[in-house]
Design a protein around this motif. Sequence first.
Motif, PDB file in Angstrom:
ATOM      1  N   ALA A 500       0.849  -1.280  -0.060  1.00  0.00           N
ATOM      2  CA  ALA A 500      -0.105   0.118  -0.050  1.00  0.00           C
ATOM      3  C   ALA A 500       0.653   1.248   0.216  1.00  0.00           C
ATOM      4  CB  ALA A 500      -0.891   0.190   1.211  1.00  0.00           C
ATOM      5  N   MET A 501       0.405   2.149  -0.721  1.00  0.00           N
ATOM      6  CA  MET A 501       1.142   3.602  -0.624  1.00  0.00           C
ATOM      7  C   MET A 501      -0.085   4.568  -0.399  1.00  0.00           C
ATOM      8  SD  MET A 501       4.283   3.571  -1.144  1.00  0.00           S
ATOM      9  CE  MET A 501       5.225   4.371  -2.799  1.00  0.00           C
ATOM     10  N   LEU A 502       0.459   5.877  -0.141  1.00  0.00           N
ATOM     11  CA  LEU A 502      -0.674   7.068  -0.278  1.00  0.00           C
ATOM     12  C   LEU A 502      -0.815   7.484  -1.539  1.00  0.00           C
ATOM     13  CD1 LEU A 502       0.709   9.028   2.949  1.00  0.00           C
ATOM     14  CD2 LEU A 502      -1.460   7.465   2.929  1.00  0.00           C
ATOM     15  N   PHE A 503      -1.604   6.934  -2.257  1.00  0.00           N
ATOM     16  CA  PHE A 503      -1.790   7.272  -3.728  1.00  0.00           C
ATOM     17  C   PHE A 503      -2.613   8.368  -3.835  1.00  0.00           C
ATOM     18  CE2 PHE A 503      -1.143   2.533  -3.547  1.00  0.00           C
ATOM     19  CZ  PHE A 503      -0.231   2.149  -4.542  1.00  0.00           C
ATOM     20  N   ARG A 504      -2.082   9.268  -5.072  1.00  0.00           N
ATOM     21  CA  ARG A 504      -3.046  10.395  -5.434  1.00  0.00           C
ATOM     22  C   ARG A 504      -3.609   9.814  -6.672  1.00  0.00           C
ATOM     23  NH1 ARG A 504      -4.672  14.120  -2.635  1.00  0.00           N
ATOM     24  NH2 ARG A 504      -4.359  15.804  -4.104  1.00  0.00           N
ATOM     25  N   THR A 505      -5.077   9.956  -6.470  1.00  0.00           N
ATOM     26  CA  THR A 505      -6.184   9.473  -7.368  1.00  0.00           C
ATOM     27  C   THR A 505      -6.892  10.518  -7.925  1.00  0.00           C
ATOM     28  OG1 THR A 505      -7.839   8.799  -5.658  1.00  0.00           O
ATOM     29  CG2 THR A 505      -5.825   7.286  -6.239  1.00  0.00           C
ATOM     30  N   PRO A 540      -4.414   1.813  -5.325  1.00  0.00           N
ATOM     31  CA  PRO A 540      -4.188   2.442  -6.550  1.00  0.00           C
ATOM     32  C   PRO A 540      -5.093   2.475  -7.699  1.00  0.00           C
ATOM     33  CG  PRO A 540      -3.302   0.204  -6.486  1.00  0.00           C
ATOM     34  CD  PRO A 540      -3.937   0.457  -5.271  1.00  0.00           C
ATOM     35  N   ARG A 541      -5.419   3.776  -7.868  1.00  0.00           N
ATOM     36  CA  ARG A 541      -6.277   4.086  -8.956  1.00  0.00           C
ATOM     37  C   ARG A 541      -5.803   5.169 -10.123  1.00  0.00           C
ATOM     38  NH1 ARG A 541     -10.839   1.880  -6.454  1.00  0.00           N
ATOM     39  NH2 ARG A 541     -11.169   2.325  -4.167  1.00  0.00           N
ATOM     40  N   PRO A 542      -6.218   5.065 -10.923  1.00  0.00           N
ATOM     41  CA  PRO A 542      -5.647   6.245 -12.204  1.00  0.00           C
ATOM     42  C   PRO A 542      -5.604   7.376 -11.935  1.00  0.00           C
ATOM     43  CG  PRO A 542      -7.118   4.593 -13.030  1.00  0.00           C
ATOM     44  CD  PRO A 542      -7.440   4.571 -11.700  1.00  0.00           C
ATOM     45  N   ALA A 550      -1.108   4.806 -12.065  1.00  0.00           N
ATOM     46  CA  ALA A 550      -1.212   4.918 -10.624  1.00  0.00           C
ATOM     47  C   ALA A 550      -0.158   6.063 -10.324  1.00  0.00           C
ATOM     48  CB  ALA A 550      -0.859   3.466  -9.883  1.00  0.00           C
ATOM     49  N   TYR A 551      -0.357   6.547  -9.078  1.00  0.00           N
ATOM     50  CA  TYR A 551       0.666   7.751  -8.844  1.00  0.00           C
ATOM     51  C   TYR A 551       0.811   7.933  -7.236  1.00  0.00           C
ATOM     52  CZ  TYR A 551       2.626  12.507  -9.591  1.00  0.00           C
ATOM     53  OH  TYR A 551       3.776  13.452  -9.663  1.00  0.00           O
TER      54      TYR A 551
END
Length: 700
Positions: A500-505, A540-542, A550-551
Amino acid sequence: MALERYVGPGCLVEFMQGNQAQVAWVLEESSGRLRVYTLTHREEKMAMARVLPWMGPRYDGARDRSAISEILAGHQAKREAAAKAIAPLELWELAQGEVREESAEWFAGLVGEKPDVDAVAGMGRALLGCKTHFKFHAPKFEVYSAETVERRLTEAAAAEEREKVVVAGQVFFKELWHGWATGDRKKGAALAAKLDPEAAAKLAAMLRRLMADADDQESAVLWAMLRKGLPDHPLQAYILATQWGIVPPHYNYHLDQADYVAGDDWHAPYAAEIEARRAGLAALSREPEPIPFVSIDSPTTRDIDDAFFAETRPDGTIRLVLALADPALDWDFGGPLDTAVAHRASSLYLPEGVSHMLPECLGTDLYSLRAGDVRPSLVMEWDFSPEGEIVGFAMRKTFVRVAENTTYAVVEAALDRGDAAPHLQLGWRVASWLRAKRLERGAVIIERPEPEISLSGYPDDVKIEMSVCPAYPKAQLLVSELMILGNAAAADYAVSHGAAMLFRTQDARLPPEVRGIHSDPPAIQRAVRELPPTLTEPDPRPHATLAAPAYAPVTSPLRRYADLINLAQLEALLRTGAPRWSRGELEARLPLLSSRIEAVGRVQRFRPRYWKLAFLQRHCKERTFEGVVVDVAGGFISLSLPDFQIYVRATRDTLGDTIYTGQRYALRLGRIDPLTNELRVFGAEEIPASLPDEQLFGEG
């Protein structure tokens, strides 16, 4: 003289009036109603329920008003003397814990064997006056417990102190407000000198609390009393504080609201932990990799968290290496310093100065990728085909020594001249490929001039200068695309390892007309209106705007706490094969982290706007400002002020009969208030397409 059990003519009674016990002579009793004669020589009618439970003595025979008054005065004097002789706190000490409630007659028996009616009445008066220790429930007095007494004493002291502050503060605040409203900014100190020091300290503390939180419950009651008679204003506490002088002119109250300490003094309590970080890093340090990295930043940047190098191999493939500062290597997550840094959430870059997320001795020194210094780093390395396709990727923990810290201006000039170093030319070439591919995937790129705000004489005699930041399109493209590449690669690596990460979505399908590069104000407005908000989440989302599957931001760990968290996840994956935190642990951290990011982000958004409006306020009478129509829907027309990157609305009558998107006007602005964010258009003149701007707006 014994107590009477029944009331009749000639009987003395007491009743409460004005919070005092009053003695009276009963003239007549009828069905629970009394007609009495008082010490004030007046007849009154009252219900029997008002009579206190110590009645008597009774006098037989008729008496005139003069005789009655003399009798009343005699008993009044005896009862006052008896009440003064009583020490109710000593009685409370005797009774507390022994009885729950008792009559005045019982208490009078504690101090005299056969108390007469005057002694009982005196006791009743004394107990009635000791409200912190006794409560009167007719016909008896409740004896408060020690805990209740302590609470009531505290409440009584607070009420007394509040009354003292209110008496001093109401007049003071009115005079301060009048001084502000009339433009007299010099009255504050003279007025404050007349205040009681203790009251002044409480008033100042209250204003500071209200600047941080207008709904502060601790201050609500006192504030309501103090501001009686003052007009409503959303920033009244701030205005009074600045007029008083407890905060300087142009004070940044947004920092108070965000609970963010500006500058670098905040880290003093963590000196021992900072030294521990130095020692830990020194123990881990090793020989750096022999790669001549270069960083590109603004000339004032000191927290350098990324650098790169690029070269062409003999087989024609391109090697691109990105080095990121690595404060996570020996960071004590969960420790006191980490808690303080997490609360700061990010660095602030404001016109009046920079406030770094990390202590400067760490963020701009120990971990900063300064040229010539050995620094811990997370290194990402890509292989590109000659056609610009990624054919390989690797990531490692290491140490680096940056060869050069350069600036956008220097790199831009070298690229324009064609004599830039090979790694710079190659880096720009790769960045151009990356941008082109993102645009093919549907990315949205906003290009607009960024205003630069310069302050001098801050805060007492501030002068504001506004200009457009110099544009360095090639150098800025180089850096921005490498950062996007690195953050997308961090997300892909985490996903491939199940971390897991802190994703920006931004998981949305954007309309075709929104995709691409937008540079004119109407196009920017249309695009921004269609873009959904970005979210921070552990899945993760676009990211639609960036056209990334993912970002996960990781390239600014010295400036943003979310990046530091993500860097630690990658660092742990590389070191142990497992992430530092599970998905559930990251999700549990998100509410607090998101609230801090939002709070600090408001400061970064609102404070520059304050200075922009302050500049417009100072110059609106002497010049006009360019506005471009970006939206004609509704009753008001929306215009962009491109040189300031702010928006304003105007009525249709102000702009004329024919209004269309993209139309340019020379705007006359007024009623500008930086505090309340007010900005009005008072007049407008359409700008002919052929007329040079300098003829319309002057050179300011």
